[in-house]
Structures are given as structure tokens and as C-alpha cells.
Write a protein that holds these residues in place. Structure first.
Motif, PDB file in Angstrom:
ATOM      1  N   ALA A   1     -11.892   6.753 -11.605  1.00 12.98           N
ATOM      2  CA  ALA A   1     -10.329   5.827 -11.337  1.00 12.98           C
ATOM      3  C   ALA A   1      -9.525   6.043 -10.299  1.00 12.98           C
ATOM      4  O   ALA A   1      -9.591   5.919  -8.985  1.00 12.98           O
ATOM      5  CB  ALA A   1      -9.875   4.757 -12.297  1.00 12.98           C
ATOM      6  N   LEU A   2      -9.342   7.235 -10.711  1.00 11.05           N
ATOM      7  CA  LEU A   2      -8.061   7.383  -9.930  1.00 11.05           C
ATOM      8  C   LEU A   2      -8.462   7.900  -8.162  1.00 11.05           C
ATOM      9  O   LEU A   2      -8.138   7.722  -7.237  1.00 11.05           O
ATOM     10  CB  LEU A   2      -6.970   9.074 -10.814  1.00 11.05           C
ATOM     11  CG  LEU A   2      -6.213   9.870  -9.695  1.00 11.05           C
ATOM     12  CD1 LEU A   2      -4.888   8.426  -8.781  1.00 11.05           C
ATOM     13  CD2 LEU A   2      -5.129  11.315 -10.546  1.00 11.05           C
TER      14      LEU A   2
ATOM     15  N   ALA B   1      -9.028   4.896  -1.389  1.00 10.78           N
ATOM     16  CA  ALA B   1      -9.574   3.920  -1.037  1.00 10.78           C
ATOM     17  C   ALA B   1      -7.034   3.160   0.143  1.00 10.78           C
ATOM     18  O   ALA B   1      -7.187   2.804   1.321  1.00 10.78           O
ATOM     19  CB  ALA B   1      -8.979   2.924  -2.083  1.00 10.78           C
ATOM     20  N   ASN B   2      -6.294   4.038  -0.666  1.00 11.48           N
ATOM     21  CA  ASN B   2      -5.290   3.734  -0.730  1.00 11.48           C
ATOM     22  C   ASN B   2      -4.982   4.619   0.821  1.00 11.48           C
ATOM     23  O   ASN B   2      -3.969   4.681   1.437  1.00 11.48           O
ATOM     24  CB  ASN B   2      -4.487   4.150  -2.020  1.00 11.48           C
ATOM     25  CG  ASN B   2      -2.852   4.770  -1.776  1.00 11.48           C
ATOM     26  OD1 ASN B   2      -2.484   5.227  -1.273  1.00 11.48           O
ATOM     27  ND2 ASN B   2      -2.292   3.181  -1.159  1.00 11.48           N
ATOM     28  N   THR B   3      -5.641   5.946   0.942  1.00 15.71           N
ATOM     29  CA  THR B   3      -5.505   6.673   1.583  1.00 15.71           C
ATOM     30  C   THR B   3      -5.941   5.809   2.799  1.00 15.71           C
ATOM     31  O   THR B   3      -5.590   6.337   4.324  1.00 15.71           O
ATOM     32  CB  THR B   3      -5.927   8.163   1.758  1.00 15.71           C
ATOM     33  OG1 THR B   3      -5.115   8.653   0.546  1.00 15.71           O
ATOM     34  CG2 THR B   3      -5.473   9.313   2.763  1.00 15.71           C
TER      35      THR B   3
ATOM     36  N   LEU C   1       2.280   1.875  -3.447  1.00 21.69           N
ATOM     37  CA  LEU C   1       0.873   2.250  -4.514  1.00 21.69           C
ATOM     38  C   LEU C   1       0.523   3.627  -4.160  1.00 21.69           C
ATOM     39  O   LEU C   1       0.287   4.677  -4.560  1.00 21.69           O
ATOM     40  CB  LEU C   1      -0.300   1.846  -3.596  1.00 21.69           C
ATOM     41  CG  LEU C   1      -1.757   1.888  -4.782  1.00 21.69           C
ATOM     42  CD1 LEU C   1      -1.181   1.828  -6.482  1.00 21.69           C
ATOM     43  CD2 LEU C   1      -3.121   0.821  -4.074  1.00 21.69           C
TER      44      LEU C   1
ATOM     45  N   ASN D   1       0.538  -1.349  -0.442  1.00 25.43           N
ATOM     46  CA  ASN D   1      -0.254   0.421   0.077  1.00 25.43           C
ATOM     47  C   ASN D   1       1.126   1.056  -0.144  1.00 25.43           C
ATOM     48  O   ASN D   1       0.692   2.498  -0.292  1.00 25.43           O
ATOM     49  CB  ASN D   1      -1.051   0.121   0.827  1.00 25.43           C
ATOM     50  CG  ASN D   1      -2.348   0.943   1.140  1.00 25.43           C
ATOM     51  OD1 ASN D   1      -2.556   1.508   0.329  1.00 25.43           O
ATOM     52  ND2 ASN D   1      -2.045   2.003   1.646  1.00 25.43           N
TER      53      ASN D   1
ATOM     54  N   VAL E   1     -11.045   7.384  -6.732  1.00 26.67           N
ATOM     55  CA  VAL E   1     -10.984   5.657  -6.149  1.00 26.67           C
ATOM     56  C   VAL E   1     -10.197   5.513  -5.463  1.00 26.67           C
ATOM     57  O   VAL E   1      -9.939   4.971  -4.267  1.00 26.67           O
ATOM     58  CB  VAL E   1     -12.619   4.598  -7.412  1.00 26.67           C
ATOM     59  CG1 VAL E   1     -11.888   3.380  -6.124  1.00 26.67           C
ATOM     60  CG2 VAL E   1     -13.323   5.335  -7.404  1.00 26.67           C
ATOM     61  N   VAL E   2      -9.124   5.693  -6.226  1.00 22.41           N
ATOM     62  CA  VAL E   2      -7.952   4.934  -6.113  1.00 22.41           C
ATOM     63  C   VAL E   2      -7.434   6.033  -4.638  1.00 22.41           C
ATOM     64  O   VAL E   2      -6.903   4.866  -3.618  1.00 22.41           O
ATOM     65  CB  VAL E   2      -6.896   4.483  -7.136  1.00 22.41           C
ATOM     66  CG1 VAL E   2      -5.390   4.340  -6.802  1.00 22.41           C
ATOM     67  CG2 VAL E   2      -7.389   2.928  -7.784  1.00 22.41           C
ATOM     68  N   VAL E   3      -7.300   6.592  -4.518  1.00 26.30           N
ATOM     69  CA  VAL E   3      -6.799   7.735  -3.502  1.00 26.30           C
ATOM     70  C   VAL E   3      -7.514   7.231  -2.639  1.00 26.30           C
ATOM     71  O   VAL E   3      -6.457   7.624  -1.133  1.00 26.30           O
ATOM     72  CB  VAL E   3      -6.862   9.430  -4.500  1.00 26.30           C
ATOM     73  CG1 VAL E   3      -6.608   9.972  -3.451  1.00 26.30           C
ATOM     74  CG2 VAL E   3      -5.716   9.587  -5.480  1.00 26.30           C
TER      75      VAL E   3
ATOM     76  N   VAL F   1       0.754   6.470  -6.520  1.00 23.99           N
ATOM     77  CA  VAL F   1      -0.352   7.657  -7.232  1.00 23.99           C
ATOM     78  C   VAL F   1       0.308   9.010  -6.420  1.00 23.99           C
ATOM     79  O   VAL F   1      -0.518  10.695  -7.310  1.00 23.99           O
ATOM     80  CB  VAL F   1      -1.213   7.305  -5.778  1.00 23.99           C
ATOM     81  CG1 VAL F   1      -2.328   8.289  -5.632  1.00 23.99           C
ATOM     82  CG2 VAL F   1      -1.997   5.818  -6.015  1.00 23.99           C
TER      83      VAL F   1
END
Length: 133
Positions: free
Chosen positions: A110-111, A117-119, A26, A23, A113-115, A30
Motif C-alpha cells: 500500500a505504501l 502515485a504521489n510522486t 500527502l 498532493n 502504491v501511494v509513493v 509519505v
């Protein structure tokens, strides 16, 4: 005796914590993508190459200064969690908005959503003891 305190902002070791390490990798990716999107958006605003470069580099410099000062793991100014998350929202969310601004709405979502979830995972991993993750 194992100390289970979770109130400190200590950066855990990646040893024995492959999900945390993945993570974090990732998160770095990101961050780079968001910075690239901010540069791209700033660059797209200009009429000629000189103005495009000035705007692209200017937006990028502001984002890097904010990140390095307030949100980086070794930030010069340590903010409370809410402040760090606000800076992350400005820079990383700004990267997603910038991607939308250059005409890529699906990639922007998409970016984003990833931001999020990752954060969320990063903050969860940072506040849980190694034995609980």
C-alpha cells in the motif's frame, strides 16, 4: 501574455491549485512515514537497546542526509530529474521495503502504491502550467 514554459523546476504556488497543494501535503506525510519505517526497520535489527537505537538512528540519518542533499525542494545539490527520482526511489521505496522487512507486507505494498502515485502526480503538477492543472 502568459508564459507556458514547463521546462524549469520551479515550485508552483498552491494558490488556486488545491489538488497540487493536497498532493504536496500527502508527499510530506509519505516522506515522514517512509523515514519512520526506515527507523523501525533499523531498530528491529539490533540485539539490545543500544544497538537497536544506533541502527535505527543510523539508517534514519543516512536517509535524511540523502533526501536533504539531493531530493528536498531546497536540496543543496540540484540533480537532474532522473537523479532526484532515483534518490526518492531509494528513500521512499526503502521505506516500503523496510515496512515489509518488519513483517507488514500488505502495508508495504500500500505504501509503495501511494509513493508511486504521489510522486508521479507531483512531477506532473510541477511541470504543467497552473492554467493546465
Amino acid at each position: 501574455m502568459h508564459d507556458n514554459r514547463t521546462d524549469g523546476p520551479a515550485i508552483p504556488s498552491s494558490s488556486g491549485r488545491p489538488w497540487w497543494a493536497a498532493n504536496e501535503a500527502l508527499a510530506f506525510l509519505v516522506e515522514l512515514v517512509a523515514l519512520g519505517c526506515l527507523f523501525w526497520w533499523g531498530f528491529s535489527l539490533g540485539d539490545n537497546l543500544a544497538v537497536q537505537l544506533l541502527l535505527g538512528i543510523g539508517v534514519l540519518a543516512i536517509a535524511i542526509a540523502l533526501w536533504g542533499t539531493f531530493a528536498a525542494p531546497r536540496a543543496r545539490i540540484r540533480l537532474p530529474l532522473a537523479g532526484v527520482l532515483a534518490i526518492k526511489a531509494v528513500v521512499l521505496g526503502g521505506g516500503a521495503l523496510a515496512l515489509y522487512g518488519v513483517g507488514h507486507p500488505v502495508a508495504a505494498v500500500a505504501l509503495a502504491v501511494v509513493v508511486v502515485a504521489n510522486t508521479g502526480l507531483a512531477e506532473t503538477f510541477r511541470r504543467r502550467p497552473a492554467s493546465a492543472v
